[in-house]
Design an enzyme around this catalytic site. Structure first.
Site, PDB file in Angstrom:
ATOM      1  N   ALA A  75      -0.714   6.043  -7.292  1.00 16.16           N
ATOM      2  CA  ALA A  75       0.692   5.990  -7.710  1.00 16.16           C
ATOM      3  C   ALA A  75       1.604   6.256  -6.518  1.00 16.16           C
ATOM      4  CB  ALA A  75       0.941   7.032  -8.800  1.00 16.16           C
ATOM      5  N   TYR A 142       8.119   4.121   4.633  1.00 13.44           N
ATOM      6  CA  TYR A 142       6.919   4.024   3.804  1.00 13.44           C
ATOM      7  C   TYR A 142       5.693   4.546   4.563  1.00 13.44           C
ATOM      8  CZ  TYR A 142       2.819   2.009   1.620  1.00 13.44           C
ATOM      9  OH  TYR A 142       1.576   1.855   1.066  1.00 13.44           O
ATOM     10  N   PHE A 170      -5.160  -2.561   4.716  1.00 14.13           N
ATOM     11  CA  PHE A 170      -4.411  -3.620   5.371  1.00 14.13           C
ATOM     12  C   PHE A 170      -3.819  -4.491   4.246  1.00 14.13           C
ATOM     13  CE2 PHE A 170      -4.794  -2.998   9.996  1.00 14.13           C
ATOM     14  CZ  PHE A 170      -5.335  -1.726   9.921  1.00 14.13           C
ATOM     15  N   PHE A 209       8.728 -15.886   7.434  1.00  8.71           N
ATOM     16  CA  PHE A 209       9.552 -14.941   8.185  1.00  8.71           C
ATOM     17  C   PHE A 209       9.170 -14.940   9.666  1.00  8.71           C
ATOM     18  CE2 PHE A 209       9.771 -12.336   4.017  1.00  8.71           C
ATOM     19  CZ  PHE A 209      10.889 -13.049   3.591  1.00  8.71           C
ATOM     20  N   ARG A 281      11.343 -10.971   9.693  1.00  6.31           N
ATOM     21  CA  ARG A 281      11.679  -9.868   8.795  1.00  6.31           C
ATOM     22  C   ARG A 281      11.632  -8.591   9.624  1.00  6.31           C
ATOM     23  NH1 ARG A 281       7.792  -8.928   3.630  1.00  6.31           N
ATOM     24  NH2 ARG A 281       6.343  -8.322   5.270  1.00  6.31           N
TER      25      ARG A 281
END
Ligand code: UDP
Length: 332
Positions: A75, A142, A170, A209, A281
């Site tokens: 989670a 993150y 990955f 991107f 990006r």
């Protein structure tokens, strides 16, 4: 067999790992608030406690269904881009989830913990393939949040004797080879489901991107690893936790460019992938490829689906059978 608590077991990697545990005869309790996961992704045979990891009542209700041999903790918030818009939320929630669940596990006498970690720990890596000795220098909130989760678990080990495995994924991709589960994110940001959706006509054409990276075809290279192989790695590290904590990089060891992924989707699907070319990006390293040599040597893990074709084939099968994802499927 054993009994396991799987947080985030209604999510993508979590639900595939629940299937792997059930397939070998284990009992599974899923703790998931269903904010990203799907009720329909929790297989029949697993018990679902619908609640948040930072809600003591929900965590207590889950541990009341123990005792557990280990906790597998999936989670988490997991979008790099979003984490750069809401860094405090990412760091706060991801760390709070781990500390709440690991704290409750220690209290309940459960001292084995498997953490979903990430290649984002390495930021812009110095060398490819990336082994566990490379510098940990996240380039996103993150990645930082998961590094802090790993560090928090080291304190749980030191103080409570908690043994943990940190698995740095990955690029998870593909779907259950038997068609029982697949990938369904909202919003979807990952390349393989976006490319398949574009080819099927269920999603808009995608944008590549960046085409000016220092790679053979100018697009980014990633290590796509089948979600069933990721699930298998979770099962294989469990026995190690009788003896020690471990940290492993988890990928196929082969890199594919964005263009190669689009070509493979087109070949498997038998139709082109509508797409345009766009700018880079922000935060995307040119290449991320894992060395999983340590995991292979210590556990005997090796991917059953190392070929990109197999990864895409299982994903294609799931998306074409479930064009609306789990919205098509009744809850188990
Ligand atoms: N990518 C892309 N277009 C998209 C989504 C992703 O070109 O619409 C590229 C992205 O830049 C990266 C690769 O596909 O090089 C894999 O991206 P994804 O978001 O699936 O995973 P990440 O590498 O961010 O974990």
């Amino acid at each position: 067999m054993g009994r396991y608590l799987v947080t985030g077991g209604a999510g993508y990697v979590g639900s595939h790992t629940v299937l792997a545990l059930l397939d070998r005869g284990d009992e599974v309790v899923v703790l998931d608030d269903l904010s990203k996961g799907h009720r329909g992704a929790v297989p029949t045979g697993a018990k679902l406690v619908a609640g948040r990891c930072d809600d003591p009542k929900a965590v207590e209700a889950a541990f009341a269904l123990g005792p557990f041999d280990a906790v597998l903790h999936f989670a988490a918030l997991s979008l790099v881009g979003e984490s750069m818009r809401e860094p405090m939320r990412y760091i706060g929630e991801n760390l709070a989830n781990v500390t709440a669940v690991a704290g409750a596990a220690a209290k309940a006498g459960c001292r084995k913990f498997v953490l979903s970690s990430t290649a984002a720990l390495f930021g812009f890596p110095e060398r490819i393939p990336i082994d566990e000795d490379q510098r940990l220098e996240p380039a996103s909130a993150y990645g930082e949040s998961k590094l802090l989760c790993e560090r928090a678990l080291a304190w749980a080990e030191r103080v409570h004797g908690m043994r943990f495995a940190a698995l740095r994924y990955f690029n998870a991709a593909g779907a259950d080879p038997d068609g029982r589960a697949g990938e369904d994110h909202d919003p979807e940001t990952h390349l393989v489901p976006l490319a398949i959706g574009a080819a099927l006509g269920t999603r808009a054409p995608l944008t590549v991107f960046g085409t000016d990276y220092d790679t053979p075809d100018g697009t980014c290279i990633r290590d796509y690893v089948h979600v069933a192989d990721l699930a298998d790695a979770h099962l294989r590290v469990l026995p190690l936790l009788d003896h020690r904590s471990v940290r492993y990089n988890l990928g196929n060891g082969t890199g594919y460019s964005v263009r190669q992924v689009l070509e493979t989707v087109a070949a498997i699907g038998g139709r082109p992938v509508p797409h345009g070319l766009g700018p880079r990006r922000e935060g995307d390293p040119a290449a991320l490829v894992a060395s999983s040599a340590r995991l292979r040597a210590d556990t005997g893990w090796s991917p059953r689906f190392p070929a990109l074709e197999d990864i895409v084939r299982t994903a294609w099968a799931w998306h074409s059978a479930h064009p609306k994802g789990y919205a098509d499927r009744p809850a188990a």
